[in-house]
Design an enzyme around this catalytic site. Sequence first.
Site, PDB file in Angstrom:
ATOM      1  CG  ASP A 104     -69.868  13.560   9.190  1.00  0.00           C
ATOM      2  OD1 ASP A 104     -68.973  13.595  10.052  1.00  0.00           O
ATOM      3  OD2 ASP A 104     -70.688  14.481   9.028  1.00  0.00           O
ATOM      4  CD  GLU A 166     -67.603  18.885  11.929  1.00  0.00           C
ATOM      5  OE1 GLU A 166     -67.295  20.037  12.289  1.00  0.00           O
ATOM      6  OE2 GLU A 166     -67.560  18.509  10.729  1.00  0.00           O
TER       7      GLU A 166
END
Length: 459
Positions: A104, A166
Site C-alpha cells: 500500500d 502499513e
Amino acid sequence: MTDASSSSSLLPGDRTDALRARTAAAFDALRADLEDLVRIPSVSNAEFDQAHVVASADAVVALLRGAGLDDVQVLSVPGGAPAVVGRRPAPEGAPIVLLYAHHDVQPPGDDADWDSPPFEPTERGGRLYGRGAADDKAGVIAHVGALRVLGDELGVGVTVFIEGEEEIGSPTFTQFLHTYRDLLRADVIVVADSSNWAIGVPGLTTSLRGLVDCVVEVAVLEHAVHSGMFGGAILDAPTLLARLITTLHDDEGDVAVAGLVQAPDPAVDYDEATFRTDASVLDGVRLAGTGPITARLWTRPAIGVIGLDAPRVASASNTIAPRASAKLSVRLAPGQDPDAAMDALRTHLVDHAPFGARVTVTDGEKGKPFQAPTDSTAMQAARWAFAQSWGTEPVDTGVGGSIPFIADLLEVYPDAAILVTGVEDPDGRAHGANESVHLGELEKVVLAEALLLERLATS
C-alpha cells in the site's frame, strides 16, 4: 548458526560475482515489474478506492509465484486490508527467513506538486519517480529479485509477508500476527522499509524512534463573542493554544517536556549543509535543537504540530474564538516507554495551561521504539552482504521515523533476529511529491539480499 564473520570461505568471490551477474541480467525485468506496481494506485486510506489495494495484492501474488513460491495466498483479518503471504519450506536444518514489505502507498497529494503523474512511473536522471516507487514497492521488488536471482539454489526457508495497510498505521497488524503466528514464524526477519546512508553507501538501521500522538484542545468561552465588545480582557483560544505549544520547546528548539528520555548520541553525524539540502530547508532558517544532527533525528525526542483546528481565514469573523485544537506528534527516543511518554506530555500540557484555559488532551496512536543488537550473527551476515554488494562497509544508522509493528514482531517472536534494511535514500522523498527510487541503488539492494540469504544458509 556459526559466526558469519569467520565464514568468508563459504561464499567465495566467484560465487559473489556470479550472483552479481545474475542480478544485472534480471534487473530490467524487475524494473518493469516495479513500474507495473507503481501504476496501481494502492492507497490504503479509506477515502480512496480500496479496489486498487486488492488489485495490488493480486499483482504481488503473481510476482511471488513467478519467483518460485508455489504456496502464495491473500490473507486478512476482519476489518483489515489484504496481505500477501508466500512460503517456501526450509531444507533440513536451515533457518526460516521472513521477508517483509508493504504494497500500500500514501495518498499522492496535489498532482500539481508532481513533475510527472504520481501513478505513471517516469525515469529521470537514473531515478524512477512515482508514488510507492520507493516506499515500499521497491521493497517488494527487492524480495522478488533476491528470490529470482537465487532460484532453485535458495538454501533457506522463506516466508514473504507483504502487508497492505502499513501507510495507515497497520491497525490490524497485531491481530494478523496472532492469527497467523505459526504461518509467519521465522528465525530471521528482514524488514525492507528503511533508507540507506547515501547514494553509494549502504546503511543498516539499528534504531527507530517510537511514537505517541494526541489532540490537545484549548477552550476559553462557552461560545464565540464579539471581539470589539469583549476583546482586550479575553484572549482567544488560538492565541492561547499557540502559547501552550511554545512551551514544548526551549529557546534553542530542544524538547522541554520533563519525562521524555534521550538515548546516547550516534557514532556518525550528518553534515549540516547536506542535511539542509536533503530536507529542503529555506535559506536563513536556523536548525532547531543542540548537539549532533543525527542525535536530534534519531536518539532524542521530537515534537511537531501536524494539524490545527481553528477558524479558517476565508470564513473568519470578528469574534473571539472559544476553542482551538492541535494534533501533536511526538517521536520517542530508543528506550522510551510510550505510555510514560504520553503521561509526561499530558501532564506538561495541563500544567502549562495559559491564563487558566481549559486544556483537554485526547490520546492517539502509540508505538514503541526499536534498538537492534549490532553484533548478532544475522547482523554480521547483513554487514558482509551489504559490503559485498556496494563495495563499501554499511553505516549503522538510526531512523527518526517509527515502524511500530517491529515491536509487535518482537513480542510474538522474541527469539527472532530482526534486520531493517534500506531500499530508499535521502533524496527519495517518500510520502511527498516526486517520490523516487535510485535504480542503481535498488539493483544493489537486490544483490545484497540475495547474498544475505545465501550467507544465512551457510552460516
